[in-house]
Design an enzyme around this catalytic site. Structure first.
Site, PDB file in Angstrom:
ATOM      1  N   GLU A   1       4.207   8.950  -3.798  1.00 11.72           N
ATOM      2  CA  GLU A   1       4.940   8.205  -2.577  1.00 11.72           C
ATOM      3  C   GLU A   1       5.675   7.280  -3.596  1.00 11.72           C
ATOM      4  O   GLU A   1       6.594   6.695  -2.590  1.00 11.72           O
ATOM      5  CB  GLU A   1       4.274   7.378  -1.833  1.00 11.72           C
ATOM      6  CG  GLU A   1       3.628   8.373  -0.461  1.00 11.72           C
ATOM      7  CD  GLU A   1       2.334   7.595   0.012  1.00 11.72           C
ATOM      8  OE1 GLU A   1       2.306   6.770   0.386  1.00 11.72           O
ATOM      9  OE2 GLU A   1       1.501   8.796   0.565  1.00 11.72           O
TER      10      GLU A   1
ATOM     11  N   GLU B   1       0.998  -1.680   0.550  1.00 15.75           N
ATOM     12  CA  GLU B   1       0.090  -0.142   0.232  1.00 15.75           C
ATOM     13  C   GLU B   1       0.417   1.418   0.065  1.00 15.75           C
ATOM     14  O   GLU B   1       1.246   1.364   1.037  1.00 15.75           O
ATOM     15  CB  GLU B   1      -0.958   0.143   2.054  1.00 15.75           C
ATOM     16  CG  GLU B   1      -2.927   0.641   0.583  1.00 15.75           C
ATOM     17  CD  GLU B   1      -2.274   1.968   1.363  1.00 15.75           C
ATOM     18  OE1 GLU B   1      -1.434   3.247   0.482  1.00 15.75           O
ATOM     19  OE2 GLU B   1      -3.017   2.802   1.902  1.00 15.75           O
TER      20      GLU B   1
END
Length: 692
Positions: free
Chosen positions: A153, A144
């Site tokens: 990210e 995740e």
């Protein structure tokens, strides 16, 4: 060991390096993290669990051992799901040491010590082999690593490396794929966050129009994504110009390439209009067939009415480099380009497209500097014609033909207003080279470069020669300063006013003449979740994480308010708004602090999640500007907030410590103290209940 942290100093208006305890940074990271929000995201957690169970089953059905690699494990939740689903072994990678330590405790507490190994490393440093961190490559990859933009990210390079070195070929992946969707819209409101519209001023000698320099007009803006809760954007604030189209997707079960790439789709506008904005969101399929799907689609796209609230994944607003008039039914091409961490868009007409074989679109770079000086809410604020009118009205009341005016605010249009409204001489104090450069361009574009004098100096260093030996008769500010985080940080204007006192005439007018701090007790529809303990998540005990967050929130003796743009976070008022402190700018900052205490009566039943605080600036005796509440729209207490400012939210300990919130609180006791030495406000609240 000490650590240095950058912090805005409200008494100097500057960013300063403050020495803090070595643990400060990490406590801030945890206290303000989104772990609680993710653990409360029932939809995400359920879908991950379903996907993991299905992946483990598929591997077992092939007669293989299920070996799981979980990158960015956080609390260890996904690894525990895999172990509970029957995985033979899990490698859980977490680079943030305090988090990895917490994951070890959580895994142990839930009885999975023998099944899960927590590795405190970046995944690119993990080794595989008999003496390595992992005995063998994994055949199930669980991650995740996503943000609102999906790839911000570093998901792509992480996946690329994992496929090369850490997982088997043909592995199962949860999620299996991600798909990015786009929709073309026209929206004056959103466009106003990236461009400055002409500002109209009714002066005594006719209407004046303040225009943007052409450099600002043509500038695409900054490349950082604008992520917002699109579900709070009313449909009246945008016009849909195209159907939703799939822009690109990534299959995580196969090798992933992080190298820059472009994707192109054909669009036909469903109505004519001005193409300004690309709205975008993504969904993830947890399984190859796409039956387990988790979507970020906004309300007008989703078929179900009940959508999961979340703050860690929202929706993206991308500004096209230029506004493009489009006709219903014409052929358009939308190109998305991405690097490892970000995405940007370009729209072209089909006929332009034929001339260009290779469509590499440059990443947007702000060269006009205005987008570096003003963030998006600030653009929106400068474009708010009603707000500008309040300043015009109040300036007309105070300016005279012989007024010598000094403006103290960062990159403000007030000096231009003051000039157009008849001030004899206007000076503006700018605190940075960027604001000087941007204001110079603005004055030049409006033929005012010789009418308004820019002074690049700190207020305390202002000399009579800066002011051509004149005294200031009107001191003005919005006030707005780029370093301000919390509403009261703009009280720097008061400190600046104090520093320039000797340059003011004895009867000088200060505008705003005063400010006040206001407060209201609210019940949030959802925002409380970001600070609320989780206890158990999908049957796993994660209280260790709750304790860790609580410990970090308590790290500083006094709890702090935090800034949030409340137009994105619905809440209802449980009390009337209350003015709690006033600051008189006609006087200098007093040497002693200002403090107040009292109690606020609760009018409505509800859960007192916290107090919201904001500033109001009293430009003149009868004209005020609010940075917070604009109205309470109905008897239920639904609140409307100034959309250009963040308000301060102080969450009550009943939220952060998960006490049962009482419906029977009748009042909230408060103590608020403004420290004139630091410019900070400390506050404390206590819920009072009726007995019997």
């Amino acid at each position: 060991m000490k650590t240095f942290c950058g912090r805005a100093n409200p008494t100097t208006g500057a960013m300063e390096w403050v020495e803090e305890d070595e643990n400060y940074d990490y406590h801030q990271e945890i206290a303000r993290s989104r772990y609680a929000d993710m653990l409360h995201d029932k939809d995400r957690n359920t879908k991950y669990y379903q996907g993991i169970r299905a992946a483990v089953s598929r591997v077992k059905e092939r007669g293989e051992k299920a070996i799981v690699l979980d990158i960015g494990t956080g609390t260890g939740l996904l690894s525990m799901m895999a172990a509970a689903a029957g995985a033979d072994f899990c490698y859980a990678i977490e680079v943030f040491k305090p988090m990895a330590n917490a994951a070890v405790k959580i895994v142990e507490k839930n009885g999975f010590r023998d099944k899960i190994k927590v590795i405190n490393k970046h995944s690119t440093e993990v080794t595989v082999g008999p003496d390595g961190d992992m005995q063998c490559r994994a055949n199930i990859l669980v991650t995740e690593l996503f943000d609102t933009e999906l790839i911000g990210e570093g998901a792509l390079p992480t996946y690329e490396h994992a496929h090369k070195y850490l997982v088997q070929e043909g592995c199962e992946a949860v999620p299996h794929r991600a798909t990015v969707y786009v929709q073309l819209v026209e929206s004056k409101r959103m466009w106003s966050w990236n461009k400055l519209f002409p500002v109209r001023v009714e002066a005594e000698d006719g209407e004046k129009i303040i225009v943007s320099p052409s450099e600002v007009e043509k500038c695409p803006g900054v490349p950082s994504v604008c992520d917002i809760q699109l579900n709070q954007m009313p449909s009246s604030d945008f016009t849909i110009l195209s159907d939703v189209v799939t822009m690109f997707s990534v299959d995580f079960s196969k090798p992933v390439r992080s190298a820059s790439a472009c994707y192109r789709v054909q669009l036909e506008p469903v109505r004519s209009g001005k193409a300004q904005i690309v709205l975008s969101w993504w969904d993830i399929d947890m399984d190859p067939s796409g039956t387990i799907n988790c979507t970020m689609a906004p309300y007008w796209v989703k078929s179900t009415s009940a959508s999961q609230w979340r703050d860690h994944w929202m929706q993206c607003v991308y500004f096209l480099p230029n506004e493009e008039p489009v006709l219903q039914g014409e052929q358009l091409y939308l190109t998305a380009c991405r690097d490892e961490y970000s995405v940007w868009y370009k729209l072209q007409k089909a006929r332009e497209e034929e001339n260009k074989a290779d469509v590499r679109v440059e990443s947007p770079v702000c060269r006009c500097q205005a987008h570096l000086l003003w963030n998006r809410p600030r653009f929106g604020q400068l474009n708010d014609q009603n707000r500008t009118c309040q300043y015009v009205k109040s300036l007309m009341k105070v300016l005279k033909a012989d007024s010598v005016c000094l403006c103290v605010s960062d990159g403000s249009l007030l000096p231009v207003l003051a000039h157009h409204l008849g001030a004899q001489q206007v000076f503006t104090l700018e605190n940075s080279a960027v604001s000087c450069s941007v204001m110079q361009k603005f004055f030049k574009a409006n033929n005012l470069e010789d009418k308004i004098k820019i002074i690049e100096a700190r207020p305390e260093l202002l000399t009579p020669s800066h002011l051509k030996d004149q005294k200031i008769s009107v001191l003005v500010g919005e006030p707005f300063f780029t370093t301000s985080l919390l509403p009261w940080h703009n009280l720097y204007f008061w400190y600046a006013r104090t520093a320039v006192s000797r340059h003011l005439t004895s009867d000088a007018t200060v505008l705003p003449q005063s400010a006040s701090l206001h407060m209201m007790i609210v019940e949030f529809q959802d925002l409380w979740r970001i600070r609320s303990p989780c206890g158990t998540c999908e049957g796993f005990d994660v209280r260790t994480m709750d304790d860790m967050i609580q410990n970090s929130l308590n790290f500083r003796e006094s709890k702090e308010a935090e800034p949030h743009p409340l137009w994105e976070y619905p809440c209802k008022s449980l009390s009337d708004p209350q003015q709690v402190l006033t600051f008189d700018f006609r006087e200098t900052v007093p040497p002693h602090g200002l403090s107040t205490e009292g109690s606020v009566h609760l009018l409505r039943k509800g859960q007192s999640h916290g107090a919201v605080l904001w500033m109001e600036y009293h430009l003149t005796a009868d004209i005020s500007i609010s940075t917070g509440l604009t109205q309470i729209s109905n008897e239920k207490g639904n609140c409307e907030w100034n959309p250009h400012c963040k308000q301060a939210v102080y969450f009550f300990s009943s939220v952060t410590e998960s006490q049962t919130l009482s419906e029977f609180s009748t009042a909230v006791k408060y103590a608020i103290n403004f420290d004139t030495k630091t410019g900070e406000i400390a506050m404390d609240f206590k819920l009072l209940e009726t007995t019997g």
